[in-house]
Design a protein around this motif. Structure first.
Motif, mmCIF file in Angstrom:
data_model
loop_
_atom_site.group_PDB
_atom_site.id
_atom_site.type_symbol
_atom_site.label_atom_id
_atom_site.label_comp_id
_atom_site.label_asym_id
_atom_site.label_seq_id
_atom_site.Cartn_x
_atom_site.Cartn_y
_atom_site.Cartn_z
ATOM 1 N N PHE A 56 2.970 -13.532 -3.583
ATOM 2 C CA PHE A 56 1.848 -12.531 -3.922
ATOM 3 C C PHE A 56 2.013 -11.859 -5.243
ATOM 4 N N VAL A 57 1.415 -12.614 -6.327
ATOM 5 C CA VAL A 57 1.649 -11.955 -7.615
ATOM 6 C C VAL A 57 1.064 -10.728 -8.004
ATOM 7 N N ASP A 58 0.044 -10.236 -7.204
ATOM 8 C CA ASP A 58 -0.614 -9.053 -7.500
ATOM 9 C C ASP A 58 0.593 -8.023 -7.295
ATOM 10 N N ILE A 59 1.448 -8.171 -6.072
ATOM 11 C CA ILE A 59 2.403 -7.347 -5.635
ATOM 12 C C ILE A 59 3.486 -7.063 -6.573
ATOM 13 N N SER B 7 2.014 6.224 -7.220
ATOM 14 C CA SER B 7 0.958 7.080 -7.781
ATOM 15 C C SER B 7 1.629 8.611 -7.820
ATOM 16 N N SER B 8 2.694 8.840 -7.075
ATOM 17 C CA SER B 8 3.388 10.276 -7.195
ATOM 18 C C SER B 8 4.493 10.340 -8.003
ATOM 19 N N GLY B 9 4.850 9.325 -8.645
ATOM 20 C CA GLY B 9 5.973 9.272 -9.510
ATOM 21 C C GLY B 9 7.327 8.833 -9.125
ATOM 22 N N LEU B 10 7.195 8.395 -7.696
ATOM 23 C CA LEU B 10 8.498 8.159 -6.901
ATOM 24 C C LEU B 10 8.627 6.705 -7.136
ATOM 25 N N TYR B 11 9.444 6.270 -8.298
ATOM 26 C CA TYR B 11 9.474 4.956 -8.780
ATOM 27 C C TYR B 11 10.427 4.299 -7.721
ATOM 28 N N ALA B 12 11.510 4.858 -7.454
ATOM 29 C CA ALA B 12 12.683 4.009 -6.677
ATOM 30 C C ALA B 12 11.995 3.870 -5.189
ATOM 31 N N GLU B 13 11.274 4.940 -4.808
ATOM 32 C CA GLU B 13 10.664 4.347 -3.493
ATOM 33 C C GLU B 13 9.766 3.462 -3.311
ATOM 34 N N ALA B 14 8.827 3.471 -4.674
ATOM 35 C CA ALA B 14 7.739 2.263 -4.529
ATOM 36 C C ALA B 14 8.449 0.892 -4.911
ATOM 37 N N ASP C 46 0.830 -1.167 -0.133
ATOM 38 C CA ASP C 46 -0.009 -0.185 -0.054
ATOM 39 C C ASP C 46 0.860 1.422 0.107
ATOM 40 N N ILE C 47 2.012 1.295 0.729
ATOM 41 C CA ILE C 47 2.925 2.376 0.951
ATOM 42 C C ILE C 47 3.487 2.708 -0.453
ATOM 43 N N GLY C 48 3.850 1.518 -1.186
ATOM 44 C CA GLY C 48 4.490 1.310 -2.511
ATOM 45 C C GLY C 48 3.332 2.013 -3.516
ATOM 46 N N ALA D 77 7.785 -5.958 0.567
ATOM 47 C CA ALA D 77 6.594 -6.855 0.689
ATOM 48 C C ALA D 77 6.800 -8.095 0.121
ATOM 49 N N LEU D 78 7.345 -8.454 -0.841
ATOM 50 C CA LEU D 78 7.789 -9.599 -1.764
ATOM 51 C C LEU D 78 8.694 -10.309 -0.791
ATOM 52 N N GLY D 79 9.575 -9.864 -0.070
ATOM 53 C CA GLY D 79 10.239 -10.402 0.798
ATOM 54 C C GLY D 79 9.820 -11.089 1.939
#
Length: 236
Positions: free
Chosen positions: A152-155, A131-138, A124-126, A145-147
């Motif tokens: 979770f394929v949707d993530i 959505s703010s264009g902060l790709y590296a942070e996302a 959710d934070i990602g 999350a995937l760690g």
């Protein structure tokens, strides 16, 4: 349970599941006015208040849920998060540890339920960063999350999208390919994998992905459109 209360509960839960929190709150608030015995209603209201930034109301709602059901792990975790957001770090830690104890996790290790919840929180934070264009942070949040939940394929699809939008096409392709490996029937990944491959000049490979989508879901309009556009485009 009388019919009016039953209807209020049904509507409140339905809108909550759709994340239409304003409408859900209208019905769930009426439920607690009539009956204060539903722990999950207090938990849902707590989530809604937290989403609105009303942390004190959220705290009271989660605490009410736990008074009704002390073993309510979801409410305990939500309360721990709310305590943390309001600077009550000791209370947050204590509540979090109690939730782990109740859920049966081994000391120093998260149980599957908690791992899944945390994974979705990171995702959710990602989403906010993306959505703010902060790709590296996302990307950082999706990888966290995937760690915890690598299946979770949707993530993972959101991670792939972040790589793609950042211009890291090869990394996006790798993530989409991993999704297809884990979940061959996850069509959005195949569609997007095809788009990335096509943009990378791998048109035959892209077409194979869209053809597979049509094999799995005959009449898929997106796959049909992509194949037509690819056929009409420059050959390569």
């Amino acid at each position: 349970m009388d019919e009016v209360l039953k209807q209020l509960l049904t509507l409140g839960r339905t809108y909550y599941e759709k994340r239409e929190y304003a409408r859900a709150e209208q019905y769930l608030s009426q439920v607690v006015e009539r009956n204060q015995s539903f722990a999950d209603v207090y938990n849902m209201l707590g989530v809604i208040y937290h989403d609105q930034g009303q942390y004190q109301k959220a705290q009271r709602a989660f605490e009410a849920a736990l008074r009704l059901n002390p073993g309510y792990t979801d409410a305990a975790l939500n309360l721990a998060i709310t305590y943390n957001d309001t600077g009550k770090y000791r209370e947050a830690q204590e509540t979090y540890q109690q939730a782990l104890t109740r859920s049966g996790a081994a000391p120093g290790k998260l149980d599957h339920f908690v791992e899944g919840k945390l994974a979705n929180m990171y995702a959710d934070i990602g989403d906010v960063y993306l959505s703010s264009g902060l790709y590296a942070e996302a990307i950082v949040e999706y990888e966290r999350a995937l760690g915890l939940r690598p299946t979770f394929v949707d993530i993972r699809a959101r991670l792939a999208a972040a790589h793609r939008d950042q211009g890291q096409r090869e990394r996006a392709i790798a993530e989409y390919e991993e999704i297809v490996r884990q979940s061959p029937g996850f069509l959005p990944a195949r569609l997007n994998l095809g788009l990335c491959l096509y943009a990378d000049g791998k048109k035959a490979e892209a077409a194979r992905q869209w053809e597979e989508v049509l094999r799995l879901a005959p009449g898929n309009r997106s796959a049909e459109m992509y194949l037509k556009l690819a056929a009409a485009g420059p050959k390569g």
